[in-house]
Design an enzyme around this catalytic site. Structure first.
Site, mmCIF file in Angstrom:
data_model
loop_
_atom_site.group_PDB
_atom_site.id
_atom_site.type_symbol
_atom_site.label_atom_id
_atom_site.label_comp_id
_atom_site.label_asym_id
_atom_site.label_seq_id
_atom_site.Cartn_x
_atom_site.Cartn_y
_atom_site.Cartn_z
ATOM 1 N N ASP A 40 0.876 -1.165 0.000
ATOM 2 C CA ASP A 40 0.000 0.000 0.000
ATOM 3 C C ASP A 40 0.926 1.232 0.000
ATOM 4 O O ASP A 40 2.116 1.111 0.319
ATOM 5 C CB ASP A 40 -0.879 -0.047 1.251
ATOM 6 C CG ASP A 40 -1.706 1.203 1.416
ATOM 7 O OD1 ASP A 40 -2.367 1.607 0.448
ATOM 8 O OD2 ASP A 40 -1.683 1.803 2.516
ATOM 9 N N LEU A 41 0.394 2.384 -0.326
ATOM 10 C CA LEU A 41 1.247 3.587 -0.384
ATOM 11 C C LEU A 41 1.099 4.468 0.871
ATOM 12 O O LEU A 41 2.016 4.567 1.692
ATOM 13 C CB LEU A 41 0.889 4.410 -1.629
ATOM 14 C CG LEU A 41 1.647 5.727 -1.790
ATOM 15 C CD1 LEU A 41 3.123 5.495 -2.076
ATOM 16 C CD2 LEU A 41 1.034 6.571 -2.910
ATOM 17 N N ASP A 42 -0.102 5.060 1.013
ATOM 18 C CA ASP A 42 -0.320 6.031 2.090
ATOM 19 C C ASP A 42 -0.249 5.346 3.454
ATOM 20 O O ASP A 42 -1.043 4.448 3.741
ATOM 21 C CB ASP A 42 -1.704 6.675 1.931
ATOM 22 C CG ASP A 42 -1.813 7.498 0.649
ATOM 23 O OD1 ASP A 42 -0.923 8.310 0.399
ATOM 24 O OD2 ASP A 42 -2.793 7.314 -0.097
ATOM 25 N N THR A 44 1.895 10.009 4.177
ATOM 26 C CA THR A 44 0.855 10.905 3.657
ATOM 27 C C THR A 44 -0.476 10.755 4.387
ATOM 28 O O THR A 44 -1.374 11.586 4.188
ATOM 29 C CB THR A 44 0.598 10.618 2.161
ATOM 30 O OG1 THR A 44 0.611 9.202 2.013
ATOM 31 C CG2 THR A 44 1.632 11.253 1.284
ATOM 32 N N LYS A 56 -9.113 5.315 6.301
ATOM 33 C CA LYS A 56 -7.817 4.871 5.779
ATOM 34 C C LYS A 56 -8.003 3.758 4.757
ATOM 35 O O LYS A 56 -8.725 2.787 5.017
ATOM 36 C CB LYS A 56 -6.930 4.375 6.929
ATOM 37 C CG LYS A 56 -6.326 5.492 7.736
ATOM 38 C CD LYS A 56 -5.276 4.955 8.693
ATOM 39 C CE LYS A 56 -4.692 6.075 9.524
ATOM 40 N NZ LYS A 56 -3.885 5.549 10.634
ATOM 41 N N SER A 66 -2.618 0.628 -4.345
ATOM 42 C CA SER A 66 -3.136 1.778 -3.597
ATOM 43 C C SER A 66 -4.462 2.255 -4.166
ATOM 44 O O SER A 66 -4.669 2.214 -5.376
ATOM 45 C CB SER A 66 -2.111 2.918 -3.690
ATOM 46 O OG SER A 66 -2.677 4.129 -3.240
ATOM 47 N N ALA A 67 -5.319 2.770 -3.288
ATOM 48 C CA ALA A 67 -6.591 3.346 -3.735
ATOM 49 C C ALA A 67 -6.405 4.758 -4.275
ATOM 50 O O ALA A 67 -7.314 5.330 -4.866
ATOM 51 C CB ALA A 67 -7.564 3.387 -2.561
ATOM 52 N N LYS A 92 -11.114 -0.869 -1.493
ATOM 53 C CA LYS A 92 -10.831 -1.811 -0.415
ATOM 54 C C LYS A 92 -11.968 -1.656 0.605
ATOM 55 O O LYS A 92 -12.422 -0.535 0.814
ATOM 56 C CB LYS A 92 -9.484 -1.454 0.258
ATOM 57 C CG LYS A 92 -8.275 -1.550 -0.677
ATOM 58 C CD LYS A 92 -7.035 -0.954 -0.007
ATOM 59 C CE LYS A 92 -5.857 -0.902 -0.969
ATOM 60 N NZ LYS A 92 -4.657 -0.251 -0.406
ATOM 61 N N GLU A 136 0.094 -3.435 4.633
ATOM 62 C CA GLU A 136 -1.064 -2.531 4.745
ATOM 63 C C GLU A 136 -1.149 -1.856 6.110
ATOM 64 O O GLU A 136 -0.910 -2.504 7.126
ATOM 65 C CB GLU A 136 -2.348 -3.339 4.566
ATOM 66 C CG GLU A 136 -3.023 -3.177 3.230
ATOM 67 C CD GLU A 136 -3.567 -1.796 2.944
ATOM 68 O OE1 GLU A 136 -3.639 -0.969 3.855
ATOM 69 O OE2 GLU A 136 -3.913 -1.532 1.788
ATOM 70 N N ASP A 137 -1.542 -0.580 6.126
ATOM 71 C CA ASP A 137 -1.754 0.113 7.410
ATOM 72 C C ASP A 137 -3.235 0.298 7.724
ATOM 73 O O ASP A 137 -3.567 0.820 8.788
ATOM 74 C CB ASP A 137 -1.093 1.498 7.395
ATOM 75 C CG ASP A 137 -1.831 2.468 6.486
ATOM 76 O OD1 ASP A 137 -2.194 2.062 5.364
ATOM 77 O OD2 ASP A 137 -2.044 3.628 6.896
HETATM 78 C C1 BG6 Z 1 -5.721 5.672 0.221
HETATM 79 C C2 BG6 Z 1 -5.758 6.466 1.497
HETATM 80 O O1 BG6 Z 1 -4.439 5.173 0.005
HETATM 81 O O2 BG6 Z 1 -6.091 6.488 -0.887
HETATM 82 C C3 BG6 Z 1 -7.110 7.125 1.692
HETATM 83 O O3 BG6 Z 1 -5.498 5.594 2.603
HETATM 84 C C4 BG6 Z 1 -7.434 7.960 0.452
HETATM 85 O O4 BG6 Z 1 -7.073 7.923 2.852
HETATM 86 C C5 BG6 Z 1 -7.385 7.084 -0.779
HETATM 87 O O5 BG6 Z 1 -8.737 8.546 0.580
HETATM 88 C C6 BG6 Z 1 -7.680 7.860 -2.057
HETATM 89 O O6 BG6 Z 1 -6.631 8.764 -2.269
HETATM 90 P P1 BG6 Z 1 -6.655 9.971 -3.314
HETATM 91 O O7 BG6 Z 1 -5.229 10.450 -3.299
HETATM 92 O O8 BG6 Z 1 -7.054 9.410 -4.623
HETATM 93 O O9 BG6 Z 1 -7.641 10.962 -2.791
HETATM 94 MG MG MG Z 2 -2.709 3.127 3.616
#
Ligand code: BG6
Ligand code: MG
Length: 216
Positions: A8-10, A16, A44, A113-114, A144, A168-169
């Protein structure tokens, strides 16, 4: 046998998650909805659209379709104000060394990542070239805990789901990995991420050999 890692990224690769929180808090409060760090846990890993739906539900508010889209755009603009300022210093502790250990073992690496801002963030922190595949919010439509993002990453890496280890966090992300029949390492608190195979506070001092030994 595990032959690939999906990150996962964030909140896993880069710090972030707190910028998402600050931008959602600002938006929620502009709509008259109180929003705490505790409320933020449920957002999240969740897509932008689903996150706003959760905030509106929390505050018992409704928006027209135009207001909804404008609110999403406002949140993203506030979030990007932070993102445009970040650099490699925001990479979480131990991440680079961990990625190097995965690479040295000959395993493949994907991002799952989402976020629709994933590529921008990877470029800002200089980690784009560490990934064999990038699956982000522009490529998948199901948020997710649906497993789509991780199954798509496995497909792009050309490995079966059972060969993947996910990092994953987010509770929703751990659930998505379980639904994809992948091993999952939680990054954060064990009380929150109790559905993971095991949980690490961060990557400091870890390498992939230690993770694989714990998964046996
Ligand atoms: C996820 C984050 O990685 O991405 C969420 O954990 C975030 O908090 C989601 O809403 C969507 O991100 P973005 O950058 O497309 O708004
Ligand atoms: Mg995350």
């Amino acid at each position: 046998m595990k032959t690939a890692c999906i990150f996962d990224l964030d909140g896993v690769i880069v710090d972030t998650a707190r910028y998402h929180y600050l931008a959602w808090k600002r938006l929620a409060e502009s709509l008259g909805v109180g929003f705490s760090e505790h409320d933020n846990e449920a957002l999240k890993g969740v897509s932008r659209i689903e996150s706003l739906k959760l905030i509106l539900k929390l505050g018992g508010k409704e928006l027209s379709a135009e207001e909804f889209d404008a609110a999403l755009a406002r949140k993203n603009a506030w979030y990007l104000e932070h993102i445009h300022k970040i650099g490699p210093e925001e990479i979480l502790p131990g991440v680079i060394e961990f990625l190097q250990s995965v690479r040295a073992r000959g395993m493949k690496i994907a991002l799952g990542s989402a976020s629709k801002n994933a590529l921008l963030i990877l470029q800002q922190i200089g980690l784009r070239d560490h990934f064999d595949a990038i699956v982000d919010g522009n490529k998948v439509s199901l948020a997710k805990p649906d497993p789509e993002v991780f199954l798509c990453a496995a497909r792009e890496l050309n490995v079966p789901p059972q060969a993947c280890v996910v990092f994953e966090d987010a509770v929703s992300g751990v659930q998505a990995a379980c639904a994809a029949q992948m091993a999952v390492v939680g990054i954060g608190h064990a009380q929150v991420l109790h559905q993971a195979d095991f949980v690490l506070p961060n990557f400091l001092g870890m390498d992939i050999a230690a993770v694989l030994a714990k998964l046996k």
